[in-house]
Design an enzyme around this catalytic site. Structure first.
Site, PDB file in Angstrom:
ATOM      1  N   ARG A  95      -3.859 -10.612   3.765  1.00 19.37           N
ATOM      2  CA  ARG A  95      -4.126 -10.575   2.327  1.00 19.37           C
ATOM      3  C   ARG A  95      -2.918  -9.916   1.657  1.00 19.37           C
ATOM      4  O   ARG A  95      -2.648  -8.730   1.881  1.00 19.37           O
ATOM      5  CB  ARG A  95      -5.413  -9.795   2.049  1.00 19.37           C
ATOM      6  CG  ARG A  95      -5.837  -9.724   0.588  1.00 19.37           C
ATOM      7  CD  ARG A  95      -7.142  -8.949   0.468  1.00 19.37           C
ATOM      8  NE  ARG A  95      -7.586  -8.855  -0.918  1.00 19.37           N
ATOM      9  CZ  ARG A  95      -7.216  -7.924  -1.778  1.00 19.37           C
ATOM     10  NH1 ARG A  95      -6.359  -6.964  -1.383  1.00 19.37           N
ATOM     11  NH2 ARG A  95      -7.661  -7.915  -3.025  1.00 19.37           N
ATOM     12  N   LYS A 107       0.821  -1.202   0.000  1.00 13.74           N
ATOM     13  CA  LYS A 107       0.000   0.000   0.000  1.00 13.74           C
ATOM     14  C   LYS A 107       0.866   1.266   0.000  1.00 13.74           C
ATOM     15  O   LYS A 107       2.036   1.265   0.404  1.00 13.74           O
ATOM     16  CB  LYS A 107      -0.936   0.004   1.214  1.00 13.74           C
ATOM     17  CG  LYS A 107      -2.017  -1.103   1.176  1.00 13.74           C
ATOM     18  CD  LYS A 107      -3.286  -0.655   0.500  1.00 13.74           C
ATOM     19  CE  LYS A 107      -4.289  -1.783   0.271  1.00 13.74           C
ATOM     20  NZ  LYS A 107      -5.052  -2.122   1.450  1.00 13.74           N
TER      21      LYS A 107
END
Length: 511
Positions: free
Chosen positions: A486, A451
């Site tokens: 994840r 991210k």
């Protein structure tokens, strides 16, 4: 998380209120079920325990819940699901146990009659006492009343000796006592500390995970005990515009090859998404998403390597979720927790699959605007906002035992807020537990992989260069209570997860 250890210092608060609430709870004594007036002029809040160990136990639960609804029992909250060893008569299959809170206008004996009819209609016979049964439905509490008649005793007379009853009952409460009715239920306990102390006296959370009492989530053809190890979910993006790997796996052949690689590296789950949810992503239609998704999904579920693995579909469209489950997906992963499709919760309730409810404000095109980044306490507000969405899901028929929580790292959060969440997973669980202990026990998934905030901290502009930072964030998350991670890079993160699990096991040995 041993939330009851946190509660024990506060149990004394119950003691002063106990006498008051005992006085405000009605004594309701019958010599026979027909000798007095039934209370049915207004909704009464009740707790009903469920048990099954014959046939398809989960199907029996689902059918019983539907029949209760048709009988005038509106279910509002669910406990967790437990697989338990049989009590009293031990030579029989393991049970599934849970409990629900509901409201009904039926009087106590009318409710008993309705539940007995459901049991009979579902094939229960007299049989051996405490022996096998397709469904067992017991009234634990009825409003603020005590009931004693020839055929009915409330509170249920053996509730205090049964961990398989008390465990799901506790799930229906919050650590904060939020109503006179709940305070009255606490006063029924034989202990001054109420139901919290009754549970602790039986062994409390230390019992969970033992052979005779496992908290489980139904998925695929089995029951998943997420306390055994942290699961690694591999990401498969079928989009041309995903922030990390957009355009790399659009063909069926490339997608299948990537799934094969992730499984060989140790992935427990594969999450397939055909709609980008990166910041400022434009939304595609249901038809476009299905066109991308279904050919790949059909090919993936046919792969021999996928046997024994779980496949989730990453979508906020109910039509996509429904079609994907019909093609073999086991889990629905919704970044909006039902906010971007008003029919999603109803559809998932009918699909009867696990539902990952993620926290996000707005949608991908608006989630990072200044208004959606305003928090006073990000962990508390994420928990409270998720709680509202999950409460809606429960009322519409998605039991708490099918829900997985995702705090939404990178969605409506800035760098500092993402760090607060990574370090504050226990705070999120504690805040959920104030209103719902069931949700505080739900599996937690995190998705920090590659991210933007990792790139900002580590000065890595290319997403693929953020794998070391991802490993660090996954490590922090797992040590803080995450049950599913994840990730794009399965191999490196699996190593981190294995080490974290080993450290947590070692810690439990000394606790």
């Amino acid at each position: 998380m041993h939330i009851f250890k946190q509660l024990l210092p506060h149990i004394s608060r119950l003691n002063g209120a106990k006498k008051y609430f005992q006085a405000s709870c009605f004594a309701f004594i019958h010599s026979s079920p027909n000798s007095s007036v039934e209370v049915h002029s207004q909704d009464q809040e009740v707790v009903i325990a469920l048990g099954s160990n014959v046939g398809d136990r989960l199907h029996n639960f689902n059918e019983a819940l539907q029949l209760m609804k048709k009988s005038g029992v509106q279910i509002t909250r669910h406990g967790c699901l437990y697989e338990t060893a049989p009590a009293y008569v031990t030579d029989q299959p393991n049970f599934l146990n849970s409990a629900v809170r509901a409201v009904t206008k039926l009087g106590p004996h009318e409710l008993l009659g309705a539940l007995k009819k459901i049991e009979k209609d579902m094939g229960r016979t007299q049989g051996i006492r405490y022996g096998p049964r397709p469904i067992d439905l017991d009234i634990l509490f009825y409003g603020k009343l005590r009931v004693r008649s020839e055929i009915l005793t409330i509170p249920h007379e053996r509730i205090w000796e049964r961990p398989f009853v008390i465990a799901p009952l506790m799930d229906l409460l919050g650590s904060a006592i939020d109503s006179d009715v709940v305070a009255c239920w606490h006063s029924f306990s034989m202990h001054s500390g109420g139901l919290f102390e009754s549970w602790e006296k039986l062994g409390g959370d230390s019992l969970i995970g033992k052979e005779g009492l496992k908290r489980v989530l139904p998925v695929g053809n089995g029951l998943w005990d997420w306390s055994m190890k942290t699961s690694v979910m591999g990401i498969l993006n079928l989009t041309p515009d995903s922030f990390s790997d957009g355009g790399k796996f659009e063909s069926v052949e490339a997608a299948v090859s990537q799934v094969r690689s992730m499984i060989s590296e140790g992935a427990d789950m594969i999450d397939i998404g055909a709609q980008s949810t990166r910041p400022m992503a434009s939304r595609i239609s249901v038809e476009q998403e299905l066109d991308r998704l279904i050919p790949v999904l059909e090919a993936v579920v046919r792969m021999p390597e996928v046997e024994g693995k779980l496949v989730s579909v990453d979508t906020f469209y109910s039509e996509v979720a429904s079609e994907a489950v019909s093609k073999g997906a086991h889990i629905v992963n919704d970044v909006s927790a039902g906010q971007l499709d008003s029919n999603m919760l109803n559809v998932v309730a009918g699909l009867r699959v696990p539902y990952i409810a993620m926290h996000m404000r707005g949608d991908p095109s608006t989630m990072q605007n200044s208004e959606n980044l305003q928090y006073d306490d990000v962990c508390k507000q994420v928990a409270s906002e998720l709680l509202l969405r999950v409460r809606d899901a429960e009322v519409l028929g998605i039991p708490a035992w099918r829900i997985i929580i995702d705090p939404g790292i990178g969605f409506s959060k800035n760098t500092e807020q993402n760090l607060d969440i990574l370090m504050g997973l226990p705070n999120i669980q504690e805040e959920l537990g104030r209103k719902s202990l069931a949700l505080s026990h739900a599996p937690v998934m995190i998705g920090p992989s590659r991210k933007k905030f990792l790139g900002e901290i580590c000065n890595r502009k290319a997403a693929i260069e953020r794998d070391p930072a991802t490993v660090a964030s996954v490590t922090a998350g797992v040590l803080g209570g995450a049950n599913i991670v994840r990730v794009h890079n399965v191999r490196d993160n699996l190593d981190a997860v294995k080490l974290c699990d080993a450290m947590l096991r070692q810690k439990r040995c000394f606790s």
